[in-house]
Design a protein around this motif. Structure first.
Motif, PDB file in Angstrom:
ATOM      1  N   GLY A  19      37.065 -90.728 -25.085  1.00  0.00           N
ATOM      2  CA  GLY A  19      35.764 -90.188 -24.700  1.00  0.00           C
ATOM      3  C   GLY A  19      34.802 -90.024 -25.855  1.00  0.00           C
ATOM      4  O   GLY A  19      33.703 -89.487 -25.667  1.00  0.00           O
ATOM      5  N   GLU A 203      25.735 -99.408 -21.218  1.00  0.00           N
ATOM      6  CA  GLU A 203      25.185 -98.175 -20.645  1.00  0.00           C
ATOM      7  C   GLU A 203      23.674 -98.285 -20.496  1.00  0.00           C
ATOM      8  O   GLU A 203      23.037 -99.099 -21.157  1.00  0.00           O
ATOM      9  CB  GLU A 203      25.555 -96.957 -21.509  1.00  0.00           C
ATOM     10  CG  GLU A 203      25.241 -97.096 -22.993  1.00  0.00           C
ATOM     11  CD  GLU A 203      23.889 -96.546 -23.415  1.00  0.00           C
ATOM     12  OE1 GLU A 203      23.105 -96.133 -22.541  1.00  0.00           O
ATOM     13  OE2 GLU A 203      23.614 -96.544 -24.617  1.00  0.00           O
ATOM     14  N   GLY A 224      24.800 -94.825 -13.582  1.00  0.00           N
ATOM     15  CA  GLY A 224      25.285 -93.462 -13.730  1.00  0.00           C
ATOM     16  C   GLY A 224      24.200 -92.442 -14.041  1.00  0.00           C
ATOM     17  O   GLY A 224      23.197 -92.753 -14.687  1.00  0.00           O
ATOM     18  N   TYR A 394      30.926 -89.303 -25.550  1.00  0.00           N
ATOM     19  CA  TYR A 394      30.227 -90.097 -24.558  1.00  0.00           C
ATOM     20  C   TYR A 394      29.890 -89.236 -23.346  1.00  0.00           C
ATOM     21  O   TYR A 394      30.643 -88.328 -22.988  1.00  0.00           O
ATOM     22  CB  TYR A 394      31.100 -91.260 -24.081  1.00  0.00           C
ATOM     23  CG  TYR A 394      31.338 -92.334 -25.109  1.00  0.00           C
ATOM     24  CD1 TYR A 394      30.315 -92.782 -25.933  1.00  0.00           C
ATOM     25  CD2 TYR A 394      32.592 -92.904 -25.241  1.00  0.00           C
ATOM     26  CE1 TYR A 394      30.542 -93.778 -26.869  1.00  0.00           C
ATOM     27  CE2 TYR A 394      32.829 -93.914 -26.180  1.00  0.00           C
ATOM     28  CZ  TYR A 394      31.795 -94.333 -26.992  1.00  0.00           C
ATOM     29  OH  TYR A 394      32.021 -95.316 -27.912  1.00  0.00           O
ATOM     30  N   PRO A 396      30.032 -88.378 -19.661  1.00  0.00           N
ATOM     31  CA  PRO A 396      30.954 -88.780 -18.587  1.00  0.00           C
ATOM     32  C   PRO A 396      30.235 -89.361 -17.377  1.00  0.00           C
ATOM     33  O   PRO A 396      30.872 -89.947 -16.498  1.00  0.00           O
ATOM     34  CB  PRO A 396      31.659 -87.469 -18.230  1.00  0.00           C
ATOM     35  CG  PRO A 396      30.682 -86.396 -18.617  1.00  0.00           C
ATOM     36  CD  PRO A 396      29.967 -86.920 -19.825  1.00  0.00           C
ATOM     37  N   TYR A 397      28.903 -89.228 -17.343  1.00  0.00           N
ATOM     38  CA  TYR A 397      28.125 -89.729 -16.221  1.00  0.00           C
ATOM     39  C   TYR A 397      27.507 -91.096 -16.476  1.00  0.00           C
ATOM     40  O   TYR A 397      27.327 -91.891 -15.551  1.00  0.00           O
ATOM     41  CB  TYR A 397      26.998 -88.750 -15.870  1.00  0.00           C
ATOM     42  CG  TYR A 397      27.472 -87.401 -15.413  1.00  0.00           C
ATOM     43  CD1 TYR A 397      27.993 -87.217 -14.133  1.00  0.00           C
ATOM     44  CD2 TYR A 397      27.394 -86.294 -16.255  1.00  0.00           C
ATOM     45  CE1 TYR A 397      28.432 -85.974 -13.706  1.00  0.00           C
ATOM     46  CE2 TYR A 397      27.816 -85.051 -15.838  1.00  0.00           C
ATOM     47  CZ  TYR A 397      28.336 -84.892 -14.565  1.00  0.00           C
ATOM     48  OH  TYR A 397      28.770 -83.660 -14.143  1.00  0.00           O
ATOM     49  N   THR A 398      27.130 -91.358 -17.732  1.00  0.00           N
ATOM     50  CA  THR A 398      26.361 -92.568 -18.012  1.00  0.00           C
ATOM     51  C   THR A 398      27.009 -93.510 -19.026  1.00  0.00           C
ATOM     52  O   THR A 398      26.511 -94.624 -19.220  1.00  0.00           O
ATOM     53  CB  THR A 398      24.952 -92.211 -18.538  1.00  0.00           C
ATOM     54  OG1 THR A 398      25.091 -91.543 -19.797  1.00  0.00           O
ATOM     55  CG2 THR A 398      24.214 -91.309 -17.556  1.00  0.00           C
ATOM     56  N   GLU A 399      28.066 -93.072 -19.684  1.00  0.00           N
ATOM     57  CA  GLU A 399      28.680 -93.924 -20.713  1.00  0.00           C
ATOM     58  C   GLU A 399      30.148 -94.217 -20.422  1.00  0.00           C
ATOM     59  O   GLU A 399      30.919 -94.529 -21.322  1.00  0.00           O
ATOM     60  CB  GLU A 399      28.519 -93.270 -22.089  1.00  0.00           C
ATOM     61  CG  GLU A 399      27.061 -93.206 -22.525  1.00  0.00           C
ATOM     62  CD  GLU A 399      26.864 -92.450 -23.832  1.00  0.00           C
ATOM     63  OE1 GLU A 399      26.332 -93.054 -24.788  1.00  0.00           O
ATOM     64  OE2 GLU A 399      27.234 -91.265 -23.899  1.00  0.00           O
ATOM     65  N   MET A 400      30.515 -94.150 -19.140  1.00  0.00           N
ATOM     66  CA  MET A 400      31.903 -94.428 -18.751  1.00  0.00           C
ATOM     67  C   MET A 400      32.302 -95.851 -19.108  1.00  0.00           C
ATOM     68  O   MET A 400      33.447 -96.111 -19.502  1.00  0.00           O
ATOM     69  CB  MET A 400      32.099 -94.226 -17.244  1.00  0.00           C
ATOM     70  CG  MET A 400      31.406 -92.996 -16.658  1.00  0.00           C
ATOM     71  SD  MET A 400      29.626 -93.271 -16.379  1.00  0.00           S
ATOM     72  CE  MET A 400      29.602 -94.491 -15.110  1.00  0.00           C
ATOM     73  N   GLU A 403      33.094 -96.391 -22.753  1.00  0.00           N
ATOM     74  CA  GLU A 403      34.471 -95.958 -22.998  1.00  0.00           C
ATOM     75  C   GLU A 403      35.455 -97.061 -22.605  1.00  0.00           C
ATOM     76  O   GLU A 403      36.440 -97.321 -23.311  1.00  0.00           O
ATOM     77  CB  GLU A 403      34.751 -94.682 -22.220  1.00  0.00           C
ATOM     78  CG  GLU A 403      36.202 -94.219 -22.211  1.00  0.00           C
ATOM     79  CD  GLU A 403      36.680 -93.669 -23.535  1.00  0.00           C
ATOM     80  OE1 GLU A 403      37.856 -93.267 -23.625  1.00  0.00           O
ATOM     81  OE2 GLU A 403      35.889 -93.632 -24.509  1.00  0.00           O
ATOM     82  N   LYS A 404      35.184 -97.737 -21.500  1.00  0.00           N
ATOM     83  CA  LYS A 404      36.097 -98.797 -21.065  1.00  0.00           C
ATOM     84  C   LYS A 404      36.048 -99.989 -22.023  1.00  0.00           C
ATOM     85  O   LYS A 404      37.083-100.641 -22.263  1.00  0.00           O
ATOM     86  CB  LYS A 404      35.778 -99.227 -19.637  1.00  0.00           C
ATOM     87  CG  LYS A 404      36.095 -98.135 -18.629  1.00  0.00           C
ATOM     88  CD  LYS A 404      36.284 -98.681 -17.234  1.00  0.00           C
ATOM     89  CE  LYS A 404      36.832 -97.592 -16.319  1.00  0.00           C
ATOM     90  NZ  LYS A 404      37.286 -98.113 -15.023  1.00  0.00           N
TER      91      LYS A 404
END
Length: 423
Positions: A19, A203, A224, A394, A396-400, A403-404
């Motif tokens: 994260g 993102e 997101g 990051y 959690p709403y817009t940068e998931m 992270e992947k």
């Protein structure tokens, strides 16, 4: 962290906090950059262009990745092949121009001559016992995904390309890439590490404050948002967008156009994602007025309001497919702090400039957006050089999906590392 400090790359990977952004050496270290070229770009399927880059027999395209040069050529049977761009005599580069047309592949140094099938045809003064068949060009693995070209430099490429092709093919096929033409290509050197270029793409957190052109056709909500932080107007807009996604997706699916999100960004060796999303305004294309930029639609499409199909592949591409044109993006590392972003715009092969499309109108949104993103990547590269930099969290709403990308990247590095690799 400087290049002189002998830290294990495996240890850096193990201590990465989920994260959070990566530690500075991932963006600055020349040794990690070499591992990126060797492992990420040397062992995976890399997007390099489109079949219309080499439309006719003898058409060639050169792609350079680190110290490796590859020539992609269409042969006399209309098949597309890829070879190492190295003469088998004394190693001279064969093709020097980014794109050209040849009858055969002829080395300028001593005129060794290869057919488009890679076979050595002629080598003067080599004696009667010389066996030309032992000195053919070295092939490079090449696959086409509905007209998108991928190469793999490894002896044994990842075996899951067919799985990606089966999943993405039905999304891309209606846009008929093979029957398009490249009408503009722009190479932009971004002042940052290639992973910053990719993270920026994954993102849209930054879109509202930095992309006035792109956010005319593009809904940032598609990538997101945090609902509890929205005011009444924003909640209304997000609700309208959610209804559009539901209604348009159902209509597109009924037309035979796959639209739902499919996402395998960090659970496969060859990671990918696709989704068809609504376009704002007139809903037709990623243009300043949201209407089609080319009156001749792609393939057999007849409805201009087909939104925008977004396709991503790991590690180095993204693509936007509309009813009237396609924009493709390929990312190639140049150095630890410089990256090539290669953008191509495609229209129907029979479309006529000045009659069916205006080139400036077709390209202006992404030319502006790429320049803005390049500046943002440069700002970030400047920051990660600072001793004050440490990995940040990051959203959690817009940068998931950032992270992947990082998960995929670290997992693929780790799969080919041992503790001898230091940074």
């Amino acid at each position: 962290m400087s290049d002189s400090v002998p830290v294990s790359l495996s240890a850096l990977i193990r201590r990465r906090k989920p994260g959070y952004s990566l530690e500075a050496p991932f963006y600055t270290s020349s040794k990690i950059f070499e591992r990126d070229l060797e492992i990420i770009f040397g062992r995976h399927w890399i997007y390099v262009g489109v079949e219309p880059d080499v439309p006719e027999p003898g058409d060639c395209m050169v792609v350079d990745i680190g110290r490796i040069s590859v020539v992609v050529v269409r042969d006399d049977s209309m098949a597309i092949r890829a070879y190492h761009n190295v003469c088998r005599h004394r190693g001279a580069r064969l093709v020097h121009e980014p794109k050209t047309t040849v009858g055969n592949l002829v080395c300028r140094y001593h005129q060794w001559t290869y057919g488009l099938d890679g076979n050595l045809m002629f080598a003067e003064h080599m004696g009667k016992g010389f066996d030309t068949s032992c000195h053919n060009l070295k092939p490079v693995h090449l696959r086409s995904l509905e007209g998108l070209l991928f190469i793999c430099l490894a002896d044994e490429p990842p075996s899951d390309f067919d799985g990606m092709a089966a999943a993405l093919g039905p999304y891309i096929a209606p846009h008929d890439v093979r029957n398009t033409k490249v009408v503009k290509e722009v190479d932009l050197i971004e002042p940052g590490n290639w992973k910053l270029t990719m993270e920026n793409n994954r993102e849209c957190y930054h879109c509202g404050g930095n992309h006035p052109e792109l956010t005319i056709p593009l809904f940032a909500y598609g990538f997101g948002y945090a609902p509890e932080e929205m005011d009444e107007v924003q909640r209304e807009q997000a609700g309208r967008y959610a209804c559009m996604v539901r209604d348009y997706s159902a209509a597109w699916e009924a037309m035979g156009l796959p639209s739902r999100e499919i996402e395998h960004l960090d659970d496969r060796i060859t990671g990918f994602r696709a989704q068809r999303l609504p376009i704002d305004g007139e809903g037709e294309s990623q243009t300043m007025d949201t209407k089609v930029a080319c009156r001749k639609l792609l393939g057999h499409l007849t409805n201009p309001k087909l939104g925008g199909l977004t396709v991503w592949t790991q590690p180095n591409s993204w693509h936007h497919f509309m009813s009237d044109h396609i924009v493709t993006f390929s990312v190639i590392p140049l150095s630890p702090e410089k990256t090539l972003l290669r953008t191509k715009w495609l229209v129907h092969k029979d479309a006529v400039e000045g009659v069916d499309y205006d080139l400036e109108r077709l390209t202006e949104v992404w030319i502006a957006t790429n320049a803005q993103d390049s500046e943002l990547v440069g700002y970030t590269q400047e920051g990660v050089r600072s001793p004050a930099y440490e990995p940040g969290p990051y959203s959690p709403y817009t940068e998931m999906l950032v992270e992947k990308f990082c998960n995929w990247y670290l997992a693929r590095l780790a799969a080919h590392l041992d503790d001898r690799h230091a940074v």
